[in-house]
Write a protein that holds these residues in place. Structure first.
Motif, PDB file in Angstrom:
ATOM      1  N   THR A 134       5.916  -1.957   0.644  1.00 18.91           N
ATOM      2  CA  THR A 134       6.596  -2.711  -0.221  1.00 18.91           C
ATOM      3  C   THR A 134       8.092  -3.333   0.081  1.00 18.91           C
ATOM      4  O   THR A 134       8.653  -4.175  -0.130  1.00 18.91           O
ATOM      5  N   LYS A 135       8.497  -2.303   0.848  1.00 21.23           N
ATOM      6  CA  LYS A 135       9.860  -2.633   1.560  1.00 21.23           C
ATOM      7  C   LYS A 135       9.946  -3.907   2.423  1.00 21.23           C
ATOM      8  O   LYS A 135      10.660  -5.027   2.376  1.00 21.23           O
ATOM      9  N   ALA A 136       8.862  -3.981   3.032  1.00 23.79           N
ATOM     10  CA  ALA A 136       8.658  -5.111   3.775  1.00 23.79           C
ATOM     11  C   ALA A 136       8.359  -6.426   3.017  1.00 23.79           C
ATOM     12  O   ALA A 136       8.920  -7.508   3.479  1.00 23.79           O
ATOM     13  N   ALA A 137       7.569  -6.180   1.982  1.00 21.63           N
ATOM     14  CA  ALA A 137       7.268  -7.416   1.102  1.00 21.63           C
ATOM     15  C   ALA A 137       8.692  -7.937   0.538  1.00 21.63           C
ATOM     16  O   ALA A 137       9.062  -8.975   0.456  1.00 21.63           O
ATOM     17  N   VAL A 138       9.355  -6.964  -0.035  1.00 22.09           N
ATOM     18  CA  VAL A 138      10.913  -7.285  -0.480  1.00 22.09           C
ATOM     19  C   VAL A 138      11.809  -8.013   0.483  1.00 22.09           C
ATOM     20  O   VAL A 138      12.190  -9.074   0.351  1.00 22.09           O
ATOM     21  N   ALA A 171       9.034 -11.754  -1.094  1.00 20.37           N
ATOM     22  CA  ALA A 171       8.076 -11.743  -2.322  1.00 20.37           C
ATOM     23  C   ALA A 171       8.723 -11.687  -3.564  1.00 20.37           C
ATOM     24  O   ALA A 171       9.787 -11.304  -3.793  1.00 20.37           O
ATOM     25  N   ASP A 172       8.058 -12.549  -4.530  1.00 23.72           N
ATOM     26  CA  ASP A 172       8.656 -12.417  -5.850  1.00 23.72           C
ATOM     27  C   ASP A 172       8.104 -11.127  -6.743  1.00 23.72           C
ATOM     28  O   ASP A 172       8.672 -10.834  -7.774  1.00 23.72           O
ATOM     29  N   ARG A 173       6.943 -10.751  -6.221  1.00 22.94           N
ATOM     30  CA  ARG A 173       6.301  -9.686  -6.939  1.00 22.94           C
ATOM     31  C   ARG A 173       5.445  -8.782  -6.074  1.00 22.94           C
ATOM     32  O   ARG A 173       4.848  -9.418  -5.121  1.00 22.94           O
ATOM     33  N   ALA A 174       5.220  -7.537  -6.386  1.00 18.55           N
ATOM     34  CA  ALA A 174       4.467  -6.430  -5.414  1.00 18.55           C
ATOM     35  C   ALA A 174       3.336  -6.149  -6.550  1.00 18.55           C
ATOM     36  O   ALA A 174       3.818  -5.481  -7.467  1.00 18.55           O
ATOM     37  N   GLU A 175       2.020  -6.054  -5.993  1.00 14.90           N
ATOM     38  CA  GLU A 175       1.111  -5.295  -6.544  1.00 14.90           C
ATOM     39  C   GLU A 175       0.896  -4.083  -5.774  1.00 14.90           C
ATOM     40  O   GLU A 175       0.599  -4.009  -4.738  1.00 14.90           O
ATOM     41  N   ALA A 222       8.302 -11.077   8.292  1.00  9.47           N
ATOM     42  CA  ALA A 222       8.294 -12.724   8.802  1.00  9.47           C
ATOM     43  C   ALA A 222       7.155 -13.347   8.241  1.00  9.47           C
ATOM     44  O   ALA A 222       7.350 -14.579   7.866  1.00  9.47           O
ATOM     45  N   SER A 223       5.976 -12.861   8.122  1.00  8.80           N
ATOM     46  CA  SER A 223       4.734 -13.338   7.551  1.00  8.80           C
ATOM     47  C   SER A 223       4.985 -13.737   6.219  1.00  8.80           C
ATOM     48  O   SER A 223       4.426 -14.712   5.384  1.00  8.80           O
ATOM     49  N   VAL A 224       5.620 -12.697   5.585  1.00  6.76           N
ATOM     50  CA  VAL A 224       5.895 -12.853   3.890  1.00  6.76           C
ATOM     51  C   VAL A 224       6.700 -14.023   3.978  1.00  6.76           C
ATOM     52  O   VAL A 224       6.784 -14.984   3.102  1.00  6.76           O
ATOM     53  N   SER A 230       0.820  -1.240   0.127  1.00  4.21           N
ATOM     54  CA  SER A 230       0.028  -0.148  -0.034  1.00  4.21           C
ATOM     55  C   SER A 230       0.867   1.194  -0.078  1.00  4.21           C
ATOM     56  O   SER A 230       0.350   2.388  -0.211  1.00  4.21           O
ATOM     57  N   ASP A 231       2.204   1.275   0.234  1.00  5.23           N
ATOM     58  CA  ASP A 231       3.094   2.251   0.009  1.00  5.23           C
ATOM     59  C   ASP A 231       4.414   2.036  -0.249  1.00  5.23           C
ATOM     60  O   ASP A 231       4.548   0.462  -0.155  1.00  5.23           O
TER      61      ASP A 231
END
Length: 254
Positions: free
Chosen positions: A18-22, A26-30, A235-237, A13-14
């Motif tokens: 996105t930094k946390a997903a990386v 994660a392989d991809r961010a929407e 960690a959840s990702v 969402s921002d």
């Protein structure tokens, strides 16, 4: 990347989420704004900064407002401009969804957006779950070159829609990617892989964290909007990604 590898997409969402997903793998961010409205187009500054900083497949959503997926000519023009900006910014793809009043895919304008987006990939989002006939809609999206469909099986969550997701994936037969999303969690992702045969999965893993503001105005001390921020736990990702890695290794051993 292995054609049959499991892929994890995270809705962010921002910049910070996105930094946390990386960080979580994660392989991809929407990339979205306003996920509480189902996601709207993020600012150009957010897209630019995420593309500059993060080495991840980046797919901003192209949605000028919340609400339905029936767009005016002016709103469509906004979408055209946003797709072009994403392309110029070096994004890997975009996420779109346009419908007609009768619940069919707005094929003409969807096809135009796909053409303008090329060579970026295009995901058709959960506007698909509001379609009259999901199988007809899928065939139309295949014909116009859409890369994947994000779907919860025309139900509120993937748990409820798992049967339709499975059937869509069978009929798709690798002609388009069917990506389950809405309620994908570590507790059900193994079941989803087994029952649907899908290899790409979408999750938001949304949570809230308290603001680091030291001064809390007493008139707004209970205002989540004022003093709570969107958050994703890396960690959840990582947990989701590790489950998919284990499943991938199991498949490789077969």
């Amino acid at each position: 990347m292995n054609e049959h590898a499991y892929i994890l997409e995270i809705a962010t969402s921002d910049f910070e989420t996105t930094k946390a997903a990386v960080e979580g793998g994660a392989d991809r961010a929407e990339l979205c704004a306003n996920l509480n409205e189902g996601g709207t187009t993020p600012s150009y500054g957010t897209i630019y900064q995420c593309r500059e900083i993060f080495d991840i497949l980046l797919y901003p959503i192209i949605r000028p407002r919340g609400g339905d997926f029936l767009y005016t000519d002016d709103e469509y023009e906004i979408m055209l401009h946003d797709v072009k900006l994403c392309k110029q910014s070096g994004c890997d793809g975009v996420v779109i969804g346009l419908l007609n009043t009768n619940g069919t895919i707005d094929i003409k304008r969807t096809a135009a957006l796909i053409e303008i987006a090329y060579p970026m990939g295009v995901t058709f989002h959960r506007a698909f779950d509001r379609c009259l006939d999901p199988f007809e809609a899928m065939e139309q999206l295949i014909q116009i070159g859409c890369e994947r469909i994000l779907t919860s099986g025309q139900k509120a969550t993937v748990k409820e829609g798992i049967e339709l997701i499975s059937e869509l994936n069978k009929v798709a037969n690798h002609r388009i990617i069917i990506m389950p999303g809405s309620g994908v969690r570590k507790e059900n992702i193994k079941t989803l892989t087994t029952k649907t045969g899908c290899t790409e999965f979408h999750s938001s893993l949304r949570s809230k964290v308290k603001s680091k503001m030291e001064f809390i105005h007493p008139a707004f001390e209970n205002s989540a909007e004022s003093y709570m921020n969107n958050s994703i736990d890396p960690a959840s990702v990582g947990e989701l990604k590790n489950i998919l890695k284990e499943l991938q290794l199991s498949r490789a051993d077969l």
